[in-house]
Design an enzyme around this catalytic site. Structure first.
Site, PDB file in Angstrom:
ATOM      1  N   TYR A 141       0.807  -1.210   0.000  1.00 18.05           N
ATOM      2  CA  TYR A 141       0.000   0.000   0.000  1.00 18.05           C
ATOM      3  C   TYR A 141       0.845   1.266   0.000  1.00 18.05           C
ATOM      4  O   TYR A 141       0.399   2.306  -0.454  1.00 18.05           O
ATOM      5  CB  TYR A 141      -0.902   0.041   1.244  1.00 18.05           C
ATOM      6  CG  TYR A 141      -2.157  -0.788   1.151  1.00 18.05           C
ATOM      7  CD1 TYR A 141      -2.096  -2.152   0.884  1.00 18.05           C
ATOM      8  CD2 TYR A 141      -3.402  -0.221   1.336  1.00 18.05           C
ATOM      9  CE1 TYR A 141      -3.249  -2.921   0.820  1.00 18.05           C
ATOM     10  CE2 TYR A 141      -4.557  -0.969   1.277  1.00 18.05           C
ATOM     11  CZ  TYR A 141      -4.475  -2.320   1.018  1.00 18.05           C
ATOM     12  OH  TYR A 141      -5.614  -3.060   0.952  1.00 18.05           O
ATOM     13  N   LYS A 189       3.459 -15.496   1.909  1.00 18.58           N
ATOM     14  CA  LYS A 189       3.635 -16.190   0.620  1.00 18.58           C
ATOM     15  C   LYS A 189       5.128 -16.457   0.470  1.00 18.58           C
ATOM     16  O   LYS A 189       5.785 -16.008  -0.470  1.00 18.58           O
ATOM     17  CB  LYS A 189       3.069 -15.314  -0.519  1.00 18.58           C
ATOM     18  CG  LYS A 189       3.016 -15.974  -1.877  1.00 18.58           C
ATOM     19  CD  LYS A 189       1.928 -17.018  -2.042  1.00 18.58           C
ATOM     20  CE  LYS A 189       2.050 -17.716  -3.387  1.00 18.58           C
ATOM     21  NZ  LYS A 189       1.057 -18.810  -3.567  1.00 18.58           N
ATOM     22  N   ASP A 221      -2.638 -18.520   0.111  1.00 16.80           N
ATOM     23  CA  ASP A 221      -3.679 -19.179  -0.688  1.00 16.80           C
ATOM     24  C   ASP A 221      -4.326 -20.299   0.117  1.00 16.80           C
ATOM     25  O   ASP A 221      -5.546 -20.441   0.167  1.00 16.80           O
ATOM     26  CB  ASP A 221      -3.131 -19.655  -2.041  1.00 16.80           C
ATOM     27  CG  ASP A 221      -1.782 -20.363  -1.948  1.00 16.80           C
ATOM     28  OD1 ASP A 221      -1.196 -20.427  -0.841  1.00 16.80           O
ATOM     29  OD2 ASP A 221      -1.307 -20.863  -2.989  1.00 16.80           O
ATOM     30  N   ASP A 245      -6.169  -7.470   4.369  1.00 16.62           N
ATOM     31  CA  ASP A 245      -7.344  -6.808   3.790  1.00 16.62           C
ATOM     32  C   ASP A 245      -8.253  -7.853   3.165  1.00 16.62           C
ATOM     33  O   ASP A 245      -9.464  -7.901   3.426  1.00 16.62           O
ATOM     34  CB  ASP A 245      -6.880  -5.790   2.731  1.00 16.62           C
ATOM     35  CG  ASP A 245      -8.057  -5.118   2.048  1.00 16.62           C
ATOM     36  OD1 ASP A 245      -9.002  -4.733   2.756  1.00 16.62           O
ATOM     37  OD2 ASP A 245      -8.035  -4.991   0.803  1.00 16.62           O
ATOM     38  N   ASP A 249     -12.228  -9.612   4.647  1.00 17.23           N
ATOM     39  CA  ASP A 249     -13.531  -9.632   3.960  1.00 17.23           C
ATOM     40  C   ASP A 249     -14.007 -11.078   3.795  1.00 17.23           C
ATOM     41  O   ASP A 249     -15.203 -11.365   3.905  1.00 17.23           O
ATOM     42  CB  ASP A 249     -13.452  -8.965   2.580  1.00 17.23           C
ATOM     43  CG  ASP A 249     -13.754  -7.467   2.620  1.00 17.23           C
ATOM     44  OD1 ASP A 249     -13.290  -6.802   3.565  1.00 17.23           O
ATOM     45  OD2 ASP A 249     -14.450  -6.977   1.708  1.00 17.23           O
TER      46      ASP A 249
HETATM   47  C1  IPM Z   1     -10.234  -1.525   4.319  1.00 16.80           C
HETATM   48  C2  IPM Z   1     -10.360  -0.954   2.918  1.00 16.80           C
HETATM   49  C3  IPM Z   1      -9.177  -0.063   2.596  1.00 16.80           C
HETATM   50  C4  IPM Z   1      -7.931  -0.933   2.652  1.00 16.80           C
HETATM   51  C5  IPM Z   1      -9.242   0.680   1.248  1.00 16.80           C
HETATM   52  C6  IPM Z   1     -10.498   1.449   1.073  1.00 16.80           C
HETATM   53  C7  IPM Z   1      -8.069   1.583   1.082  1.00 16.80           C
HETATM   54  O1  IPM Z   1     -10.518  -1.962   1.978  1.00 16.80           O
HETATM   55  O2  IPM Z   1     -10.148  -0.744   5.273  1.00 16.80           O
HETATM   56  O3  IPM Z   1     -10.249  -2.741   4.474  1.00 16.80           O
HETATM   57  O4  IPM Z   1      -7.626  -1.654   1.686  1.00 16.80           O
HETATM   58  O5  IPM Z   1      -7.245  -0.888   3.664  1.00 16.80           O
HETATM   59 MN    MN Z   2     -10.849  -3.917   2.876  1.00 19.37          MN
END
Ligand code: IPM
Ligand code: MN
Ligand code: NAD
Length: 359
Positions: A141, A189, A221, A245, A249
């Site tokens: 990032y 990885k 993975d 990240d 999710d």
């Molecule tokens: C999160 C989001 C952010 C990230 C984006 C919006 C920059 O996906 O907070 O998980 O990738 O950190």
């Molecule tokens: Mn995110």
């Protein structure tokens, strides 16, 4: 004692869920007979529209002076055409970096009333309780160079870490594991990336200081699969920025909705940054359909980690538990045909319950 809390609503449903969270924070303050100073700052697309910058200096100053920061979410299609450093997301990355909140804690747990909200089998997700520690201020990032080259025919993003950056976040994860079930999974990885091989070396070094913690290394993975096939076996997972990240999710699916996942981002000193894991959800923004519970649970983490009010944190978590047990559902949690309520309705129920518990 008064508290200074910076509120950064951001964009889309970020604005809707922080508006409700402000009411919740005021319930806590009032229960103590206190008036807290809640000041709003601009970030993301709304800051761009108002000032030309996704992170105005004034917002950084406001956050640095606060005891804690609550952020909604940033981003939206209106700003997607902008260059990287002008996007709303640059504001979010900028505030994380400015506050040096390198350890992003993302607790993943299932709620007994929500087992059927997950597409996974109830027996698989029942009792899941782990925490992802995501490195937040380094890696892909932030590494330089990050640019288009050769007139746009080539491109580079850089995955850069110092050993010190890896060590400090890994230590946070070991400390957490020590206070929990003593199991740490490091995700990397290392079969491909040099950065991951160094990550693994640092984890092994730090492990020698924590003989009571059992360490497992998983390739990312495989980890993505194991999180879904054996979620109950994880305790603390530590990983670099982008892997964390993506895996968080994915882990949201276990809990039933991304609308249930809170986070706390902490550094050595200075205010913690609290935000739901989800984004600005342009597909449902402005309709009162957002689930505010991820933000409420982030407020609970703020009460616990930054404001040192564990009883308020417990009250919020118990109130969330309570509304879920009573069958209250926002649309993201409702199964097909099941009734659902609006953002403000579930918020009012939680606020009322927290008031009663603290009153
Ligand atoms: C999160 C989001 C952010 C990230 C984006 C919006 C920059 O996906 O907070 O998980 O990738 O950190
Ligand atoms: Mn995110
Ligand atoms: P998203 O998390 O905004 O939405 C993904 C899906 O989950 C959508 O269907 C959305 O409706 C649903 N959802 C998310 N939060 C919800 C909630 N609280 N209640 C009910 N449903 C919810 O991810 P995306 O669509 O990939 O991204 C949209 C924008 O948000 C992008 O601009 C992205 O950069 C940004 N984003 C910001 C953050 C942040 O500010 N921390 C995090 C992730 C994405």
């Amino acid at each position: 004692m008064t508290k200074n809390i910076a509120i950064l609503p951001g964009d889309g449903i970020g604005r809707e869920v922080t508006a409700e969270a402000v009411k919740l924070i005021q319930v806590v303050a009032a229960s103590r007979g206190e008036t807290w100073n809640l000041e709003e700052g601009l970030i993301g697309g709304s800051a761009l529209d108002a000032t030309g910058s996704p992170l105005p200096e004034e917002t950084v100053r406001l956050c640095r002076a606060a005891d804690a920061v609550l952020l909604g979410a940033v981003g939206g299609p209106k700003w997607d055409h902008l260059p990287g450093d002008k996007r709303p997301e640059a504001g979010l990355l900028g505030i994380r970096k400015a506050l040096e909140v390198y350890a992003n804690l993302r607790p993943i747990r299932t709620w007994p009333g929500l087992l059927l909200a997950s597409p996974l089998k109830p027996e698989l997700v029942e009792g899941v309780d782990f925490i992802i520690v995501r490195e937040l201020t380094g890696g892909l990032y932030f590494g330089q160079p990050k640019a288009r080259l050769d007139g746009g025919e080539a491109v580079v993003d850089t995955l850069h870490y110092t050993r010190a950056e890896i060590r400090r976040v890994v230590k946070v994860a070991f400390e957490l594991a020590k206070g929990r079930q003593g199991r740490l999974t490091s995700v990397d990885k290392a079969n491909v990336l040099e950065s991951s091989r160094v990550w693994r070396e640092v984890v092994e070094e730090v492990a020698s200081e924590y003989p009571g913690v059992l360490v497992e290394h998983l390739l990312v993975d495989n980890a993505a699969m194991q999180i879904i096939t054996r979620p109950k076996t994880f305790d603390v997972i530590v990983t670099e920025n982008m892997f964390g990240d993506i895996l968080s999710d994915e882990a949201a699916v276990i809990t039933g909705s991304i609308g249930m996942l809170p986070s706390a981002s902490l550094g050595e000193a200075g205010p913690g940054l609290y935000e739901p894991v989800h984004g600005s959800a342009p597909d449902i923004a402005g309709q009162g359909l957002a689930n505010p519970l991820a933000t409420f649970l982030s407020v609970a983490l703020m009460m616990r980690h930054s404001l040192h009010l564990p009883e308020a944190a417990d009250a919020i978590e118990q109130a969330v538990h309570g509304v879920i047990e009573r069958g209250v559902r926002t649309r993201d949690l409702a199964r097909s045909g099941e009734a659902f309520v609006k953002t403000a309705d579930v918020s009012a129920m939680v606020c009322e319950d927290v008031k009663r518990r603290l009153g």
